[in-house]
Design a protein around this motif. Structure first.
Motif, short mmCIF file in Angstrom:
data_model
loop_
_atom_site.label_atom_id
_atom_site.label_comp_id
_atom_site.label_asym_id
_atom_site.label_seq_id
_atom_site.Cartn_x
_atom_site.Cartn_y
_atom_site.Cartn_z
N TRP A 149 0.84 -1.21 0.00
CA TRP A 149 0.00 0.00 0.00
C TRP A 149 0.87 1.26 0.00
N CYS A 150 1.94 1.26 0.77
CA CYS A 150 2.85 2.41 0.79
C CYS A 150 3.46 2.67 -0.59
N GLU A 151 3.88 1.61 -1.24
CA GLU A 151 4.46 1.75 -2.57
C GLU A 151 3.42 2.29 -3.56
N ALA A 152 2.21 1.77 -3.51
CA ALA A 152 1.17 2.21 -4.44
C ALA A 152 0.71 3.63 -4.14
N THR A 153 0.67 4.00 -2.85
CA THR A 153 0.12 5.30 -2.45
C THR A 153 1.16 6.40 -2.52
N PHE A 154 2.38 6.11 -2.04
CA PHE A 154 3.41 7.14 -1.91
C PHE A 154 4.61 6.96 -2.84
N LEU B 237 -7.92 -2.69 2.79
CA LEU B 237 -6.71 -1.90 2.58
C LEU B 237 -6.29 -1.28 3.90
N ARG C 60 -5.33 1.43 6.76
CA ARG C 60 -6.05 2.65 7.12
C ARG C 60 -5.24 3.48 8.11
N SER D 49 5.10 13.34 -1.67
CA SER D 49 5.66 12.03 -1.98
C SER D 49 6.13 12.00 -3.43
N ARG E 30 4.84 10.38 -5.61
CA ARG E 30 3.61 10.32 -6.40
C ARG E 30 2.80 11.62 -6.30
N VAL F 122 -0.32 13.79 -1.39
CA VAL F 122 -1.30 12.77 -1.05
C VAL F 122 -1.97 13.15 0.27
N ILE G 290 -4.54 11.66 3.17
CA ILE G 290 -5.22 10.45 3.64
C ILE G 290 -6.07 10.81 4.84
#
Length: 226
Positions: A21-26, A90, A92, A212, A214, A217, A219
């Motif tokens: 999740w960290c890789e996909a999000t950040f 996922l 949280r 990030s 990406r 972000v 959250i």
């Protein structure tokens, strides 16, 4: 100045899920971490410090499947059935932790405001750089106060994790706490945090904005009504 934001808590179903999740999000992966024998949990962490949020990190935390279940509720509400179900989907954001050198005084002051931050517990975990030791407030029921908006208190004994965590391209820019009583804000005096009422358009008890690889972000924290 009584307290500063120490770290954000991301609950995950497993550390592998949390890292993905960290890789996909950040666009970054957590690095260090270890096991919490007292709570039957384990974590991965990464430095998100800025001038505004010094010595600050993200903690990805999950129940350790190899550890025996403790004889008491785990911290951060990790045993709540609704949260367990939510993190299967996922990871949280669930909470923020604030550090202080006056944990007993601040805990009692919050209790005097009719809030239950919990009692300080002594915790430690091994790292490649030696033993980390701290005290942290945990309620008897394992839950967090004010739906997670009231930060848990932590007092480090010796080195802080950020002393050995490498810098990352992920940095915390803003943290919003919603619905905290003014009395609690007066006790904690968190200089870097934006405190607002609960907003009908966004009922999340806290929101974090990070820069990030990406991009920017934001959250929002999980809450039981999700």
């Amino acid at each position: 100045m009584n307290a500063r934001i120490d770290h954000l808590v991301i609950a995950a179903d497993s550390l592998e899920q949390g890292a993905a999740w960290c890789e996909a999000t950040f666009g970054v992966q957590p690095s260090g971490g270890g096991k919490h024998a007292l709570m039957g949990t384990h974590n991965r962490v990464m430095n998100i410090s800025t001038v505004r949020f010094p010595q600050c990190y993200i903690e990805i935390i999950a129940i350790d499947p190899e550890a025996p279940a403790p004889g008491w509720p785990r911290w951060f509400g990790l045993d709540q059935p609704a949260l367990r179900e939510a993190v299967r989907e996922l990871p949280r954001l669930v909470h923020a932790v604030a550090r202080t050198d006056m944990i007993e005084m601040l805990r009692q002051s919050l209790a005097n405001c009719a809030l239950d931050p919990g009692l300080p517990l002594a915790v430690q975990r091994d790292t490649a750089y030696g033993l980390l030791k701290w005290r942290i407030t945990v309620r008897d029921d394992g839950r967090t106060e004010c739906a997670g908006a009231l930060p848990t208190l932590i007092e480090w004994a010796g080195a802080h994790p950020c002393a050995h965590l490498p810098k990352t391209p992920l940095t915390l820019q803003e943290l919003v706490l919603r619905g905290l009583p003014q009395e609690a804000l007066d006790v904690l005096k968190l200089p870097e945090v934006l405190a607002t009422p609960v907003e009908p358009a966004n009922p999340a008890p806290l929101s974090a904005t990070l820069n990030s690889p990406r991009g920017t972000v934001m959250i929002d924290a999980w809450h039981a009504e999700d």
